[in-house]
Write an enzyme that holds these catalytic residues in place. Sequence first.
Site, PDB file in Angstrom:
ATOM      1  N   PRO A  47       3.180   2.145   8.155  1.00  0.00           N
ATOM      2  CA  PRO A  47       4.374   2.088   8.268  1.00  0.00           C
ATOM      3  C   PRO A  47       5.174   2.566   6.799  1.00  0.00           C
ATOM      4  CG  PRO A  47       3.926   0.432   9.177  1.00  0.00           C
ATOM      5  CD  PRO A  47       2.584   0.942   9.366  1.00  0.00           C
ATOM      6  N   ASP A  86       8.295   0.351   8.270  1.00  0.00           N
ATOM      7  CA  ASP A  86       8.218  -1.247   7.736  1.00  0.00           C
ATOM      8  C   ASP A  86       9.946  -1.908   7.302  1.00  0.00           C
ATOM      9  OD1 ASP A  86       7.054  -3.332   7.416  1.00  0.00           O
ATOM     10  OD2 ASP A  86       5.578  -2.775   5.931  1.00  0.00           O
ATOM     11  N   TRP A 526       2.769  -7.693   6.284  1.00  0.00           N
ATOM     12  CA  TRP A 526       1.470  -7.307   6.247  1.00  0.00           C
ATOM     13  C   TRP A 526       1.257  -7.601   7.380  1.00  0.00           C
ATOM     14  CZ3 TRP A 526       0.003  -3.272   3.505  1.00  0.00           C
ATOM     15  CH2 TRP A 526       0.620  -3.001   1.962  1.00  0.00           C
ATOM     16  N   GLN A 562      -4.029   0.397  -0.280  1.00  0.00           N
ATOM     17  CA  GLN A 562      -4.112  -0.023   0.951  1.00  0.00           C
ATOM     18  C   GLN A 562      -5.799  -0.949   1.289  1.00  0.00           C
ATOM     19  OE1 GLN A 562      -2.004  -0.484   2.788  1.00  0.00           O
ATOM     20  NE2 GLN A 562      -0.408   0.136   0.806  1.00  0.00           N
ATOM     21  N   TRP A 566      -3.149  -2.345   4.319  1.00  0.00           N
ATOM     22  CA  TRP A 566      -3.439  -2.236   5.231  1.00  0.00           C
ATOM     23  C   TRP A 566      -4.720  -2.357   6.618  1.00  0.00           C
ATOM     24  CZ3 TRP A 566      -2.583   3.255   7.739  1.00  0.00           C
ATOM     25  CH2 TRP A 566      -2.418   2.963   9.617  1.00  0.00           C
ATOM     26  N   LYS A 599       2.199   4.899 -14.666  1.00  0.00           N
ATOM     27  CA  LYS A 599       2.272   5.257 -13.285  1.00  0.00           C
ATOM     28  C   LYS A 599       3.621   5.490 -12.871  1.00  0.00           C
ATOM     29  CE  LYS A 599       3.511   1.577  -8.900  1.00  0.00           C
ATOM     30  NZ  LYS A 599       3.194   0.028  -9.537  1.00  0.00           N
ATOM     31  N   LYS A 602      11.027   5.687 -11.495  1.00  0.00           N
ATOM     32  CA  LYS A 602      12.247   5.956 -11.658  1.00  0.00           C
ATOM     33  C   LYS A 602      12.769   5.096 -13.029  1.00  0.00           C
ATOM     34  CE  LYS A 602      12.621   5.583  -6.671  1.00  0.00           C
ATOM     35  NZ  LYS A 602      13.275   4.746  -4.963  1.00  0.00           N
TER      36      LYS A 602
END
Length: 1255
Positions: A47, A86, A526, A562, A566, A599, A602
Site C-alpha cells: 500500500p 496506507d 509498518w 523496502q 515492507w 534524488k 518536488k
Amino acid sequence: MVEPVPEKLDFPKEEEKILAIWKEIDAFKTSLKQSKGKPRYAFYDGPPFATGLPHYGHILAGTIKDIVTRFAHQSGFHVDRKFGWDCHGLPVEYEIDKSLGIKGPEDVAKIGIAEYNRKCRSIVMRYASQWELIVNRLGRWIDFENDYKTLYPWFMESVWWVFKQLFDKGFVYRGFKVMPFSTGCHTPLSNFEANQNYKDVNDPAVIISFPLVKDPNVKLIAWTTTPWTLPSNLALCVNPKMTYVKVEDQATGSIYILMEARLVALYKNESEYKVLEKMVGSALFGLKYIPLFNYFESLKESAFKVLTDTYVTDDSGTGVVHQAPFFGADDYRVCLANNVFKKDGIPICPVDASGKFTSDVTDFKGMYVKDADKHICKHLKQQNHLVHQSTTKHNYPFCWRSDTPLIYKAVPSWFIRVENITDQLLENNAQCYWVPDFIKEKRFANWLRDAHDWAVSRNRYWGTPIPIWVSEDLEEIVCIGSIDELAQLSGVRVTDLHRESVDDITIPSRMGKGILRRIPEVFDCWFESGSMPYAQLHYPFENKKEFEEGFPADFIAEGIDQTRGWFYTLLVLSTGLFGKPPFKNLIVNGLVLASDGQKMSKRKKNYPDPMEIISQYGADALRLYLINSPVVRAENLRFQSNGVRDILKDVFLPWYNAYRFLIQNIIRLEKEESVTFSYKDEDLGSSSNIMDQWILSSMQSLLQFVKQEMQGYKLYTVVPKLVRFVELLTNWYVRSNRKRLKGDGGLEDCQKALQTLFSVIFTITRTMAPFTPFLTEQMYQNLRRIIPHLQTEDCRSIHYLMLPQPKESLINVKIEKAVSRMQTVIELARVIRDRKTMPTKYPLPELVVIHKDPEYLADVVSLQSYVTDELNVRNVTTSSDKVKYGVKLRAEPDHVALGKRLKGDFKKMMAAIQQLTDVQVEDFISSGSIQLMGHVLKTGDIRVIYQFGKENSRYEAHTDNDVLVLLDVTPDQSMLDEGVAREVVNRIQKLRKKAKLVPTDEVTVYYDVRGSDNYLRDITKKHGSNISSNIKSPFKQHPIPPSDIIINETMQLKGSELELTLVRGHEESTNGPMCKYLNVQIRSNGLLTGKAASVLLENPVKSETFRTTTDLKNFISNLYGFDLSQAMLSVSKNSEESSLSSHIAPITLAGSTLIADIGSNQTMTKPTSSMLELACPYINVKFAKGECCNGNTGVVLLENPVQSNHISLHQLKEQTKVLFGQRGKSLKLFAGPDLSTELESMEELLRQKIVFAAV
C-alpha cells in the site's frame, strides 16, 4: 477486412481511444470473469500513502506488477489484483501538524484527539482520484472498487488479531530502549525507518576534558560530535585491550590521558607533547572523575567513572568515549552492565518529545538540543573543559517525513521479539525466490542477521491503537484480538477502532486492580502494511478459504528501499504467525533518480511531471523505457525524458511501420489480385523461402525464451530480447522481403510472405501485450478482423487471449545460425560503406568473406542473394585463403582472463603472445590451445585478429575478430550510373511520401532534366525502364498532358535540375513492354548459337504466366522445338551469371537473360552479358472498351524467336482476344484511347507503341 492504417500515429491519443474501448467493454472485470475457476495466482500489492501523487518509483513498481500479473493471467491463471492504501501514520499527521501549527502533544490535547483524527481522516484520500486516474492511464489493471484501506475498521480488526497472536506466543514485551527519535514528529522510529534518509551535514567536533577526582590536574579527554548530550554524561568508556598514554601538553602544561593510537586527534607532531606514562585501558577502569555539570549529582556513587568495552575503536576520536546512556544504544548497554543506573530506575533523559531540554537542565531549559550545541560549548570553554573545537562533515540520519535531524533517545516502547527468531527468518528467506538474487543473499540476509527487536509503538494519534489494556502498575495486561472480545470484556461494542472510539473504554480487572485502561500508543504503520496479507481479507473473521489458498503470495514487487521496510515486516509477521515466508517470488527494483543522479525532489523540480511525459510520448513508451533499463536489476536509473522518446523512435515506430506495411500490402493484394486474404495458421512452415523460415523460427525461439525466463521473473533478460526481436523483424525480415511482400515474386510467393509476416506480427503483438498493453491492443483490433475465430465477445481484447505457445516444429537452429552469420557479414560491410561514405544506392563490384570454417562460408553462400541485395554488390566471394588477399593473423591476450590468472607474469606473457607468428596462430586456432612460458593457453585466453595489408589494394577490410570481410570500393562507371538511377527512384519515393500516397494509389511520374550537363538526362533515358519497374509506375519525359497533378517539385541532382511531377492515374508508358519479361539465348560449348527468344512472365500485367521453373523450361523447349530438360540453365543480369534455382519464382527473373547450355561442354568460361531490352519486336495492347475478365494491359510478341514465327494482323487480333478473354467476339484495334482511328494493316500498327482494343 482490415482497415487502412494511417502513416503517422499519435501514440498518446491512440492510447486514450484504447482506454475508451476498455471502459466500454469493462475489459478488466470481464477478463477476471473469464478466468474464474482457473488456478489461482496470488498477488499482494504493497500500500502506498495517498497523501502525495505517484512518482516514477510508484510507476516503475506498478508497471512491473502489471506486467507479471497480466502475464500470469494470459498464462492461464486467475489473478485478483486489489489496490491498497496506507492511510495512517506520520505522513498524514505531519501534514496536519503543519496546517494547524501543532508543535507538540500539548497542542493536540487542546483540540482533542477526536478533532485531530477527524482532520487526518479528511486529507487521507486527498489524491485518491488522481492516483486512480494516473494508474489507469498507465494501463495498469487493478481493482480500485474493492480496495483495502488501513483505516477500514475490518482491516484494523485483523491487525489487532495479528498482534494478539504474537502476544499470546510471547513475542510482545514492554521495554526501555534507545531508539531513533523524530523531534519533528514527536515519536520514535524503527531502525529501518531511520535508515531511509541520510544526509551529509557539518556538526561540531569537540574534545572535552574530564578531571580525575584523585588528581584534578590529570584529565581524561573525550571527543564528541553531539555536545548537547554532555549535560547527560554519566560515564567514560575506554578499550580494555588497547594502549593509553598520559601526556604533558608542551603548549599549556596540561596533563591528558588518551589512546596512544589517537594522539593524532590532538597533535600534529611528537614535539607538541611529552609521554609521561603508558598503560592498557583496563588499568583505567573504575577511575572517578569530576562531572561537567551538577544536574545529576545524586548519581555520583554509581556514575562518573571510567568503564571498559571493546566497542571503543582506534579509528576516530581520542579513544575515550563519553557515555550518555539514554542517548546512545552502546552507552545504555555499557552503563547498564556496570550498574551506573538501575533498569527500573528513573531515566536520565532531560529532552522532551520536541527535542528541547527539560527543567532538569537548568542552564539550557527549553532550548532545542541542536541549537544548544554552541551554548554548551561556550559554557564548557568558560569552565576550561573545552580542549579543542572544530567541525566535521559526516553522514547523519534525518526523519524521512519531517526532514529534521534524528536524535537517539531512550523511550518506553512496546516491542516484538525479533532477535530470537533470526535463524527462522533466514531460513524462511532462503525459501523465497528473489530477483535479483544478490539482494536476498547479501543486503536482506545481512539485515536479518543484525535484526533488533522491533519497536511497534508510536506516541501518536492517527493510527491503529495498540489493543493492550493495563492496570496502573502495569502488573495486569490484557491484549484484545477482536471487536467481539473487546465487547465481551468491556461491555462496549464499537464500530470504529481509532483512538477517539476506544481510548475511554475500560475493562474490569480480574486481579482486583480496579479498572484497566488502554495504553496511549498506536501501531507503527509498518506493522499495518506488514499485516496486509491477512487484513486485506479481514482474516480470520472472513474469507478463510480465500486466504489459505493465496498464502504465501505467488508474487510481490517493490523498490530496493523496502528491504528494510515492507519486505522485512511481511517476513517478521508471517514467521511469527505461521513459521513460513509470506511470498514465493519477489522482484526488487532499483531507485529512479533525477537526470543528475540526485534524488527526485518536488522542491528542486529536478524531474519532469510523469503525466507530461505520458501526454508527450504515451504510457507504453514510459513503461518500456523503465523496464528496459538497469533499474529492473535493482540498480539505479537516472531518468532521461529523451530515453522515453527513443523508445518511441527506435522501437514503436519501426514496429508500427512493419504492421502498417503488412496492412497496406494485404489491402493491395485484395485490390489488385481480387483475392481475399485470410490468415491460415496451419499453413505456417510451408514456405520454402529461407527468410520466412528464419523469422518464424526466431519467433518460436523467442517464445520459448520468454516463457522460460518469465517463469524466473527475469524481466531484465526478457525485455531486451523482445526489443531486439522488433529490430530483427523490421530491419531484417521486412527490409529484405519488401519486394516479395509487394508481390514482385508472384501471387503465391506474395501470399506466403504475407502469411509469414502476419503470423509474426500477430504473435509478437500477443507476446508484448503484458508489456505494452496499448499499442498491442491498437494493432490487435485491426488484425483480428481477418481471423474468424477472434470475432466473438471473448476475444474483444488482446488481453483476453492466452499467450501464444512455441511451435517447436518451426524452430530451425541451423537457419537461425546461418542468418545470424549473414547479418554479421552485412553489418561489417555496412561499416566499411559508412567509413568510405559510399551509400548503399551505389553498387560495388565485390564482397569477399574470409573464414576458416567451411560451414560458416556455406551459410553465407546459401544467403548470397540477400547479401548482394542488402549491400548492393555485384559478386560475393567466399574464401578461407587469407593469404590470397594479403591477410595475416595476429594474436592479442585477453586482458581480463589472463590478467587475473597470471598477475605479475602478465606483461611478459602479453609480449610473448604478440610475437606469435601467423603460422603459430593458425596452429592455435586449429588445436584450440598453445603452450607459452610454461602455461597452457586456451581459446578464451587469446584473441585472434585479422590484419589486412592495404598496399596497392582495391579492398577495404573490417572484422569482428571472427570473420573478415573485404569490400571492393572501386565501382566502374556503369555502377555509378546505376547508383544515380537509384537516387532518382529515391527522390520519387520521397515525393510520394510527401504527397501522403499509399502503395495502391496509381500515379504517373513525369520528369524533366535541365542543365548544360547531359549526364543525368542520359541516365534517366538509359535506365528509364528500371526506374519505372522500381517505382511501379510509368516514368515519362515532359511534356505533361492535361491531367490531375498531385505534386510537383524541382531538385538538384548531379549538377542538373530534376523536375518531378506526380499525376493521378497510370498514363501508359511507352518506354518498353508493359509486362515483365526475360530473354533466352542458347549457348553451345561456351559460344552463343541460334536466335534469341523472349518470354513474357506476366500477360496481361500482374497475371503470371508460369508457376514454376519447370513450366518455364517446358515453354522454352516448345518455343525452340527441342528438349531442354537436360540443359544447364543459368541467369545473366548486370554482367553476372548464376545457376537457375529450381525453387525460384519465375516472375523474379524479370529483366534478365536465361542462358540454356547445350552440347558436351557445359562449363562456361566467361559470363554472357544480358540483353537490356526485349529481344523480339512487340506491341503493347490496352483493352479500352468491353468487359475484360483479366487485366486490361498486355503485350503481343510480333515474332518469337527473333526473325521467326511472324504474325499477321489477323493473328494479332486473335492473340489479343485470347489475352483479354474475348474469344468468339469481334475485336478491333485503334491508334488512340478515343477509338477514333482504326488500324487496318500491320504497317499502320508498327508505327504505334501502344494500340487500343475494343469489342
